[in-house]
Design a protein around this motif. Structure first.
Motif, mmCIF file in Angstrom:
data_model
loop_
_atom_site.group_PDB
_atom_site.id
_atom_site.type_symbol
_atom_site.label_atom_id
_atom_site.label_comp_id
_atom_site.label_asym_id
_atom_site.label_seq_id
_atom_site.Cartn_x
_atom_site.Cartn_y
_atom_site.Cartn_z
ATOM 1 N N LYS A 108 16.543 23.533 20.827
ATOM 2 C CA LYS A 108 17.376 24.277 19.886
ATOM 3 C C LYS A 108 17.763 25.640 20.452
ATOM 4 O O LYS A 108 18.897 26.087 20.311
ATOM 5 N N ARG A 111 20.333 25.118 23.167
ATOM 6 C CA ARG A 111 21.655 24.830 22.597
ATOM 7 C C ARG A 111 22.368 26.119 22.216
ATOM 8 O O ARG A 111 23.569 26.276 22.466
ATOM 9 N N ILE A 112 21.628 27.032 21.611
ATOM 10 C CA ILE A 112 22.234 28.316 21.214
ATOM 11 C C ILE A 112 22.654 29.106 22.447
ATOM 12 O O ILE A 112 23.764 29.657 22.506
ATOM 13 N N LEU A 116 26.662 30.113 23.532
ATOM 14 C CA LEU A 116 27.088 31.505 23.372
ATOM 15 C C LEU A 116 28.390 31.843 24.100
ATOM 16 O O LEU A 116 29.236 32.548 23.546
#
Length: 299
Positions: A108, A111-112, A116
């Motif tokens: 997770k 993924r962020i 970005l």
């Protein structure tokens, strides 16, 4: 009874058209009308500033494209950019999605982090990369710390377009990665479990299961990538201060259209002809890609 049914059907149809009116108005005003006007301008010699005038000159604007050296350079730069960026960003997006979908720890957060760059303005990203490749930028500072000579990255025609390519691959691949991630959820786990029983390694599973299963999504990603990369403008404009330099190395078709439309008097019609030429190139490239996708699906 039949008459009442007919009246009700007409009333419902009219209500539907009323609800469609705002959308139809937007499409007509901001899409269809501008396209129609651009086609009209492509066959005109137009003077929009000062004393406005237009004269019909037939296909002379399109004939000019065939002999315009800067147009040839812009088309070549754009084709080279598309040919390199689209395959790499597609493959990178697929690999990143497959890795994140494999259940790595902290996926997770990854993924962020990966997503970005997509959330960041392209203008800001371009300014950051310009600072990195500047004479006194990050890369040259690292070279200096290692005792290596500084290099004029931005001023070298052989490097300038490659820098824009690298920036766009890095910033656009995460967007397509999210699309691939969504598609990977539809591949049954039982298929991979059967491959495990057959002794397939990670690469074989990726190549023989993941890639074929994602073929429709890959077709969509490639088409979207083609349309987006052919329209490269803002990064090239900022990188070269609108000139397409150094030595026309970052000159793209859209940037050239901007120059002819808004910097040179009396060439708005020629700019429209260039825009129509670019639209035709995008259409042909998209149709070719779709044809190859259908042939692969048949096999």
């Amino acid at each position: 009874m039949a008459r009442n049914t007919s009246k009700r059907a007409v009333k419902e149809a009219m209500q539907g058209y009323v609800f469609l009116l705002p959308t139809l108005f937007v499409l007509l005003t901001f899409i269809i009308a501008p396209i129609g006007y651009a086609i009209f301008l492509a066959f005109q010699k137009v003077q929009l500033l000062g004393t406005a005038s237009s004269d019909f000159i037939g296909i002379q604007n399109f004939a000019r494209v065939a002999v315009d050296n800067r147009a040839h350079i812009a088309i070549w730069n754009t084709l080279k950019y598309v040919a390199i960026v689209v395959p790499i960003q597609t493959l990178l997006a697929m690999v990143l999605a497959a890795v994140l979908n494999a259940g790595v720890r902290g996926q997770k957060i990854f993924r962020i982090i990966y997503f970005l760059p997509t959330l960041t303005s392209s203008a800001v990203l371009t300014l950051i990369f310009m600072w990195m490749f500047n004479q006194n930028g990050l890369i040259n500072e690292m070279f200096a710390a290692l005792g290596l000579p500084r290099y004029n990255w931005i001023g070298d025609p052989r490097v300038a377009l490659n820098a824009i390519m690298g920036m766009n691959i890095w910033s656009s691949a995460p967007f397509y990665m999210v699309i691939y991630l969504a598609a990977l959820q539809d591949i049954p786990d039982s298929v991979y479990e059967a491959a495990d029983l057959d002794g397939a390694n990670a690469f074989r599973k990726f190549w023989n299961i993941t890639v074929p299963s994602l073929r429709p999504v890959t077709s969509f990603v490639v088409i979207m990538g083609l349309i987006g990369t052919f329209q490269l403008f803002d990064q090239s404009y900022i990188f070269s201060a609108g000139s397409g330099g150094p030595n026309n190395s970052t000159l793209t078709v859209v940037l050239l259209i901007y120059q002819y439309a808004f910097k040179n008097l009396g060439t708005m019609g020629y700019a429209a002809a260039l825009a129509m030429t670019l639209a035709a190139i995008i259409l042909v490239a998209t149709l070719i890609q779709r044809k190859f996708s259908k042939e692969e699906a048949l096999h």
